[in-house]
Write an enzyme that holds these catalytic residues in place. Sequence first.
Site, PDB file in Angstrom:
ATOM      1  N   TYR A   1       8.893   5.372 -10.470  1.00  0.00           N
ATOM      2  CA  TYR A   1       7.808   5.805 -10.891  1.00  0.00           C
ATOM      3  C   TYR A   1       7.840   6.138 -12.432  1.00  0.00           C
ATOM      4  O   TYR A   1       7.182   6.061 -13.255  1.00  0.00           O
ATOM      5  CB  TYR A   1       7.100   6.841  -9.922  1.00  0.00           C
TER       6      TYR A   1
ATOM      7  N   ARG B   1       5.382   3.752   9.503  1.00  0.00           N
ATOM      8  CA  ARG B   1       6.327   3.379   8.454  1.00  0.00           C
ATOM      9  C   ARG B   1       7.511   2.825   8.955  1.00  0.00           C
ATOM     10  O   ARG B   1       8.010   3.180   9.958  1.00  0.00           O
ATOM     11  CB  ARG B   1       6.356   4.136   7.202  1.00  0.00           C
ATOM     12  N   HIS B   2       8.229   1.828   8.287  1.00  0.00           N
ATOM     13  CA  HIS B   2       9.594   1.506   8.573  1.00  0.00           C
ATOM     14  C   HIS B   2      10.284   2.798   8.111  1.00  0.00           C
ATOM     15  O   HIS B   2      10.084   3.687   7.596  1.00  0.00           O
ATOM     16  CB  HIS B   2       9.864   0.328   7.444  1.00  0.00           C
TER      17      HIS B   2
ATOM     18  N   GLU C   1       3.696  -4.633   2.274  1.00  0.00           N
ATOM     19  CA  GLU C   1       3.412  -3.742   1.082  1.00  0.00           C
ATOM     20  C   GLU C   1       2.378  -4.178   0.070  1.00  0.00           C
ATOM     21  O   GLU C   1       2.405  -5.344  -0.326  1.00  0.00           O
ATOM     22  CB  GLU C   1       4.710  -2.779   0.550  1.00  0.00           C
TER      23      GLU C   1
ATOM     24  N   ARG D   1      -3.874   4.408 -13.063  1.00  0.00           N
ATOM     25  CA  ARG D   1      -3.704   4.353 -11.646  1.00  0.00           C
ATOM     26  C   ARG D   1      -3.871   5.918 -11.076  1.00  0.00           C
ATOM     27  O   ARG D   1      -4.684   5.965 -10.113  1.00  0.00           O
ATOM     28  CB  ARG D   1      -2.170   4.004 -11.215  1.00  0.00           C
TER      29      ARG D   1
ATOM     30  N   ASN E   1      14.091   3.199  -1.104  1.00  0.00           N
ATOM     31  CA  ASN E   1      13.491   4.547  -0.804  1.00  0.00           C
ATOM     32  C   ASN E   1      14.428   5.492  -1.285  1.00  0.00           C
ATOM     33  O   ASN E   1      14.230   6.344  -2.253  1.00  0.00           O
ATOM     34  CB  ASN E   1      13.205   5.256   0.586  1.00  0.00           C
TER      35      ASN E   1
ATOM     36  N   HIS F   1       3.894  -0.358   6.048  1.00  0.00           N
ATOM     37  CA  HIS F   1       4.380   0.256   4.964  1.00  0.00           C
ATOM     38  C   HIS F   1       3.481   1.375   4.344  1.00  0.00           C
ATOM     39  O   HIS F   1       2.191   1.327   4.878  1.00  0.00           O
ATOM     40  CB  HIS F   1       4.358  -0.678   3.787  1.00  0.00           C
TER      41      HIS F   1
ATOM     42  N   GLY G   1     -31.258  -0.418  23.789  1.00  0.00           N
ATOM     43  CA  GLY G   1     -30.629  -0.259  25.257  1.00  0.00           C
ATOM     44  C   GLY G   1     -30.787   0.992  25.794  1.00  0.00           C
ATOM     45  O   GLY G   1     -31.336   2.014  25.173  1.00  0.00           O
TER      46      GLY G   1
ATOM     47  N   ARG H   1      12.496  -4.606   6.122  1.00  0.00           N
ATOM     48  CA  ARG H   1      12.622  -3.084   6.496  1.00  0.00           C
ATOM     49  C   ARG H   1      11.737  -2.865   7.832  1.00  0.00           C
ATOM     50  O   ARG H   1      12.044  -2.060   8.751  1.00  0.00           O
ATOM     51  CB  ARG H   1      12.462  -2.176   5.315  1.00  0.00           C
TER      52      ARG H   1
ATOM     53  N   TYR I   1     -16.050  10.166  21.311  1.00  0.00           N
ATOM     54  CA  TYR I   1     -16.595  10.732  19.838  1.00  0.00           C
ATOM     55  C   TYR I   1     -15.384  10.840  18.991  1.00  0.00           C
ATOM     56  O   TYR I   1     -14.757  11.861  18.920  1.00  0.00           O
ATOM     57  CB  TYR I   1     -17.300  11.997  19.843  1.00  0.00           C
TER      58      TYR I   1
END
Length: 488
Positions: free
Chosen positions: A340, A252-253, A329, A354, A259, A394, A44, A305, A431
Amino acid sequence: MANQSPLDVYLGNDWTRHKADFWRAMADHVSQADAGQVVLVMVGLPARGKSLISGKVKRYLQWTSVKAEIFNVGKYRREGTPHPDAKFFDAGNPEGEKARRAAAEAAVADMLKWLKDPANKVAILDATNSTKSRRKWIYEKLEEARMAHCFVESKCDDEELIMANILDVKTTSPDYVGQNPEEAARDFRDRIKMYEKVYQTIDESEKHLTYVKVTNIGHQVVINRIQDYLQSRLVYFLTNLHIKPRSIWLSRHGESEYNLEGKIGGDANLSSRGFQYAKMLPELLRRSGLPKDAPLTVWTSTLKRTNQTAEGIVEEFGWEKLQWKALDELDSGTCDGMTYAEIADQYPEDFKARDDDKYNYRYRGGESYRDVVIRLEPIIMELERSENVLIITHQAIVRCIFAYFMQVDQAKSPWMEVPLHTLMKLTPRAYGVEVEKFKANISAVSTWRPKGSTAKHHEAGEADTVVGEVVANGHGNGKEEEQKNGTN
Ligand SMILES: *[C@@H]1O[C@H](CO)[C@@H](O)[C@H](O)[C@H]1NC(C)=O
Ligand SMILES: *[C@@H]1O[C@H](CO)[C@@H](O)[C@H](O)[C@H]1NC(C)=O
Ligand SMILES: *[C@@H]1O[C@H](CO)[C@@H](O)[C@H](O)[C@H]1NC(C)=O
């Protein structure tokens, strides 16, 4: 399961039970199908968006884990002739012709060397000279190297689009560093004239070539001899591209009940602060600068949510709202609904695995980030086609979408901090992509977990920024994030 195709699984009655298997099968299918290598040759005149298209193709491929690289002939030429004037590009100038030819040869040689590594999949040759004889030369080189090819011609007769490209892109080109922008634009226009004299569009006599002709970026697409899976995916992507001005808002929600309890997954309601965020979102959007009279579509996941977070917006503006299962999610499988700390306690090996490779780690009976990217591919296609979109989704999904636009690499993207109650506005420019963040002054817990910690969701510091403050502003395409405060 072993003999079932992904489609069989997809069509099975119990979608939920098979979901993880489906994405797994897709992931394997995609990586196998991508076995071949291909060279995309851009064709082109200057200022027809070739570099823009090359950049987007590379970004898209890398996001889907296909290794891609751009070989820009101009860059090689610049090494020999850093600041040429328009006369240099006259086909009748033997010095110029020799230099350009040498640059093309150097770029092709480097490209073929890069393709010797079978892990490298797609090379994009971004060159300007677009004559039949040059195409023949490249075609023969690639045949000799037994390399599949696809010529991508970008045609453009929209004067406005060309002018915008010239001003926007070329006045920032390395060829014109330190020059007066008007002079640079004039010189560049003259350079284009030199190319126009010899330019030949791909035509009937080149039926043996595999090619895609794109007119006015996405307006019309003509396809010839597309053969394999990777090529057809690329063509589909090219068909969806457009360069109309637009923005994508990402959030995010609002803070959810889960949470607050530090639990992951689930389908909880918003907390009372989450509902406050939903209520404030229309105001936050306005402060981010809404396009005048341009339509905006709201996308949410199918979880409560995100739907609840969109309610205020839909009420206030009456925009169309779509719910996507693909925006749900990341599925944490057997860990769904756990904190966790509970995961670290009950599945210590998984927790460590993980942390070691968060992008590839797949929850038992659930998904990995890699799986999420594959299911988000249709979303990205649809986003490329769309104009203004607000996506309420999420944490993991925001990370993946953000990584696509900003070219964040896979080792980093799953660790990105995406605070609650913050609206991001992404605006594609010639850019790169410009990012602005708008923080609502409603506190929320932080759900960000640094590597190696089981940090409970904790109260993020009091929101101390004013509503609508630009907290960060950066550009994609590998450029450094610049901090810029207080505008807007
Ligand atoms: C383009 O390539 C052809 C063939 O290599 C050459 O004859 C011609 O001068 C080149 N034109 C420009 C503008 O670079
Ligand atoms: C979510 O809110 C709805 C409506 O207020 C309520 O009926 C439902 O029980 C709530 N769900 C949970 C899990 O708290
Ligand atoms: C989403 O919200 C709308 C109201 O805005 C409601 O009618 C609908 O039932 C909700 N859907 C889900 C899945 O929560």
